[in-house]
Scaffold this active site. Structure first.
Site, PDB file in Angstrom:
ATOM      1  N   HIS A 175      53.838 113.104  28.031  1.00 16.59           N
ATOM      2  CA  HIS A 175      54.020 114.521  28.154  1.00 16.59           C
ATOM      3  C   HIS A 175      52.907 115.273  28.881  1.00 16.59           C
ATOM      4  CE1 HIS A 175      51.519 114.702  24.345  1.00 16.59           C
ATOM      5  NE2 HIS A 175      50.950 115.848  24.924  1.00 16.59           N
TER       6      HIS A 175
ATOM      7  N   ASP B  54      56.325 108.081  24.649  1.00 17.34           N
ATOM      8  CA  ASP B  54      55.443 109.474  25.325  1.00 17.34           C
ATOM      9  C   ASP B  54      54.214 108.427  25.896  1.00 17.34           C
ATOM     10  OD1 ASP B  54      54.081 111.389  25.835  1.00 17.34           O
ATOM     11  OD2 ASP B  54      53.462 112.109  23.993  1.00 17.34           O
TER      12      ASP B  54
ATOM     13  N   GLY C 220      45.362 119.176  23.351  1.00 22.49           N
ATOM     14  CA  GLY C 220      44.114 118.650  24.258  1.00 22.49           C
ATOM     15  C   GLY C 220      43.554 117.299  24.049  1.00 22.49           C
TER      16      GLY C 220
ATOM     17  N   SER D 252      45.843 114.934  23.545  1.00 19.44           N
ATOM     18  CA  SER D 252      46.923 114.308  23.822  1.00 19.44           C
ATOM     19  C   SER D 252      46.637 113.339  25.105  1.00 19.44           C
ATOM     20  CB  SER D 252      48.117 115.174  24.482  1.00 19.44           C
ATOM     21  OG  SER D 252      48.572 115.832  23.512  1.00 19.44           O
ATOM     22  N   GLY D 253      47.035 112.181  24.743  1.00 20.99           N
ATOM     23  CA  GLY D 253      46.770 111.111  25.958  1.00 20.99           C
ATOM     24  C   GLY D 253      46.018 110.300  25.879  1.00 20.99           C
TER      25      GLY D 253
HETATM   26  C1  4AZ Z   1      49.050 118.700  21.416  1.00 18.70           C
HETATM   27  O1  4AZ Z   1      49.492 119.780  21.404  1.00 18.70           O
HETATM   28  C2  4AZ Z   1      48.911 118.025  19.900  1.00 18.70           C
HETATM   29  N1  4AZ Z   1      48.122 116.929  15.075  1.00 18.70           N
HETATM   30  C3  4AZ Z   1      48.525 116.700  19.996  1.00 18.70           C
HETATM   31  C4  4AZ Z   1      48.302 116.187  18.842  1.00 18.70           C
HETATM   32  C5  4AZ Z   1      48.780 116.725  17.745  1.00 18.70           C
HETATM   33  C6  4AZ Z   1      49.126 118.046  17.508  1.00 18.70           C
HETATM   34  C7  4AZ Z   1      49.327 118.734  18.717  1.00 18.70           C
HETATM   35  C8  4AZ Z   1      48.558 116.069  16.237  1.00 18.70           C
HETATM   36  O2  4AZ Z   1      48.459 117.963  22.458  1.00 18.70           O
END
Ligand code: 4AZ
Length: 667
Positions: free
Chosen positions: A468, A522, A614, A616-617
């Site tokens: 994503h 993902d 932020g 993520s990944g």
């Molecule tokens: C995001 O928006 C995100 N609480 C990543 C992880 C989580 C929530 C949002 C887990 O990238």
């Protein structure tokens, strides 16, 4: 930490042997360098391995540095960088509390400090030596030396008043060898005194922590050594207490930081709950399912609430811990009635149940080896590890655990990963990490936008991130490699160091079945435009085999520069937080049935600790309990907000993509 240092308090014979080995080493070495320095007051000198920082140290060298200080001063040696080969038999530094390498006081080793690494001499001399062998040369070390007056580190004496602190000499440096201190603590008459240790590390590899004869602290006639938790309190029955600290001539450790406090004998914990071990805790923490006292006394005699599992032994534990694979009650009540296996039976990974007495009886009763700790060669299934020669073994997570389980050794091949070569020195509810603590963590910047996502280093050319993160939006072409910059070895956003490497991206492979609606699959691979040289802040994490198990209840770490609260701004220093794996069935119930088998959940169900926007990944890193190596258990993927109660973070389950990663990247 210090556990990697080896101290040798050699016998006479050992010394002769050692000296012979030393002469032989010199004979075989190609380089022999001797340096002498005299430290002056107010000056800081530097010593470093040959070639540092431009090149790795050379093979087959012996280098020594003689350090001298003025009389009545100690040498203070502080390592600012230390990155040697892990095997202390090959390349090593020794620090002697004298000027010749024949004395007994030897500190040797490879080190991964996560705190300051500072040594003090007992007198005004110190000798540092570096020996390297023919193979595997690493970046080396840099250390500063200075002199400190012995007087400034005098220890012991009389301490009075209502409270105060005292430490081992030089703390947080390692205390010097051969020292003795006695503190006489006296609080006002009528009161009693307690001493609390905020840090206690008197570890000596040659000393059993139940029989303290080498370095120790004596309080109320009790000797303490080894490592103690911060919940260590000693109380007096009068208004006085005596504390004695002793270090012998050998191995040194960081020492202790202690606090004394006067208290009313009839009210030792005003406004707080008093644990059986004299620790005082916030009364709200009583009966919350967690051992806040350190001796479980805050979890005894509890009346369980509806959201608790009632343990037979009287403890109450959060219901979500029921059947998570961890014996939270201590008497296994929370792991009973978890499906088909009855009390007194072992649940096999393949779903069968066998009587507990059949565990480790030499027979593979489960059929998949679960009941036997030794590797059993079996026909392959989803519960077995497949060796390169296609044989399958039963041992759980045998990969890179330091023991050869496969006949062809393939379980121990490609294991230069998941260790932290050097640790010096968001995430919601986390804390700042140390530099080099998460050397696989990458910050992915979008040109013109700065940090957008995290990623993990899996080889010198490839990163793993979330699919994503690399999907185009109306405004931005996130799928285009030329839009990205990868920062490896970064600690603080905007602050690159000599150990930070910025790379362009050559190729992005997003999982072809990534579903943007459900976040299923993902995961994405990113190829760097050129290979990165690993250093103490850049190192790959191990990829788990498809059959690697991360059981519910296991502690894992999440890291990133994401938002530090829901809707908040990004962190500047890399954050880390400890969370636990949550059972997929429980997680799916909590998350609207949206958790697929390709996902793995982790969090703290009480809330407040989580990944966020932020992050993520980025990696969910799991320490393998056998080898200490870190494995990439998950990739930060999604969640319902951040840090909400009963809303764990959801991660891509990396084991499901082991062969996809190999096909795409060759790693
Ligand atoms: C995001 O928006 C995100 N609480 C990543 C992880 C989580 C929530 C949002 C887990 O990238």
């Amino acid at each position: 930490m210090l556990k990697d240092l080896v101290f040798s308090n050699e016998s006479y014979f050992d010394q002769i042997l050692c000296h012979f080995r030393y002469l032989l080493t010199l004979f075989l070495l190609s380089g022999y360098h001797k340096n002498a320095h005299h430290s002056r007051m107010g000056e800081i000198g530097t010593i470093e391995s040959p070639g540092f920082p431009n090149s790795h140290y050379p093979p087959n060298v012996y280098v020594e540095w003689q350090l001298r200080a003025d009389p009545a001063h100690r040498i203070r040696l502080e390592f600012t960088v230390l990155h040697l080969e892990k095997d202390c038999n090959n390349d090593f530094i020794k620090i002697y509390d004298s000027l010749v390498p024949t004395e007994k006081q030897v500190i040797c080793g490879y080190y991964t400090p996560n705190e300051q690494l500072i040594y003090l001499s007992s007198g005004n001399v110190m000798l540092v030596t570096l020996v390297t062998n023919r193979e595997k040369n690493f970046p080396g070390f840099r250390a500063t030396y200075s002199q400190v007056p012995v007087k400034s580190q005098e220890c012991g004496g009389k301490l009075t008043g209502l409270n105060g602190t005292f430490t081992s000499p030089g703390f947080p440096s390692r205390y010097p060898p051969q020292i003795q201190c006695i503190w006489d603590i006296e609080v006002p008459a009528g009161k009693h005194v307690k001493v609390n240790f905020n840090k206690f590390s008197l570890h000596d590899p040659k000393q059993n922590s139940h029989h303290c004869t080498k370095d120790y602290l004596e309080i109320n006639n009790n000797r303490m050594c080894g490592e103690k938790s911060t919940n260590t309190v000693h109380s007096s029955r009068t208004n006085q207490i005596m504390v004695k600290f002793y270090s012998d001539m050998s191995y040194v450790d960081q020492g202790f930081l202690a606090e004394f406090k006067a208290f009313e004998p009839n009210d030792p914990c005003p406004g707080k709950f008093q644990c059986d071990n004299d620790v005082c805790i916030n009364p709200k923490l009583k009966c919350d399912g967690y051992d806040d006292c350190g001796d479980m006394s805050d979890e005894k005699n509890c009346v369980c609430e509806a959201f608790h599992v009632k343990c037979r032994n009287g403890f109450c534990k959060p219901k979500f811990w029921h059947c998570d694979g961890v014996n939270d009650c201590g008497d296994n009540t929370d792991e009973e009635n978890c499906g088909h296996c009855k009390a007194g039976e072992v649940a096999c990974r393949n779903g069968r149940c066998v009587p507990e007495y059949k565990k480790c009886d030499g027979h593979n009763d489960c059929g998949d080896g679960t009941d036997e700790s030794e590797s059993v060669v079996l026909s392959c299934s989803e519960y077995t590890y497949k060796c390169k020669n296609n044989m399958c073994i039963s041992k759980q997570n045998p990969q890179c655990d330091g023991e050869q389980d496969c006949e062809d050794g393939s379980d121990e091949a490609d294991c230069d990963c998941g260790t932290r070569p050097y640790i010096s020195s968001r995430i919601v509810g986390g804390e700042e990490s140390s530099e080099g603590e998460w050397p696989w963590q990458v910050s992915l910047h979008m040109k013109g936008q700065g940090h957008v996502c995290g990623a993990s280093v899996i080889s010198n050319l490839w990163l793993v991130t979330a699919a994503h993160c690399v999907q185009d939006t109306e405004k931005f072409m996130y799928s285009q490699p030329d839009q990205w910059e990868a920062y490896l070895g970064l600690h603080t956003q905007g602050k690159t160091s000599t150990l930070t490497v910025q790379k362009s991206v050559k190729q992005i492979i997003s999982h072809p079945e990534y579903d943007p609606k459900t976040y299923d699959n993902d995961i994405a691979l990113m190829e760097l435009d050129s290979p990165v040289n690993f250093n103490q802040n850049i190192w790959p994490i191990c990829l788990p085999a498809a059959t690697h198990e991360f059981p519910a209840g296991q502690v894992v770490w999440i890291t990133g520069w994401g938002a530090t609260r829901e809707g908040g701004s990004l962190a500047s220093v890399l954050q880390k937080a400890e969370v636990r794996i949550i059972n997929n069935t429980v997680c799916s119930q909590l998350m609207n049935d949206e958790v697929t088998p390709h996902m793995i959940c982790a969090g703290v169900l009480a809330g407040e600790v989580d990944a966020c926007q932020g992050d993520s990944g980025g990696p969910m890193s799991s320490v393998d309990p056998n080898s200490g190596r870190l494995f990439l258990a998950g990739v930060v993927s999604w969640g319902d907000g951040c840090g909400r109660k009963n809303r764990p973070g959801v991660y891509t389950r990396v084991t499901k993509y082991r062969s996809w990663i190999r096909e795409g990247s060759g790693v």
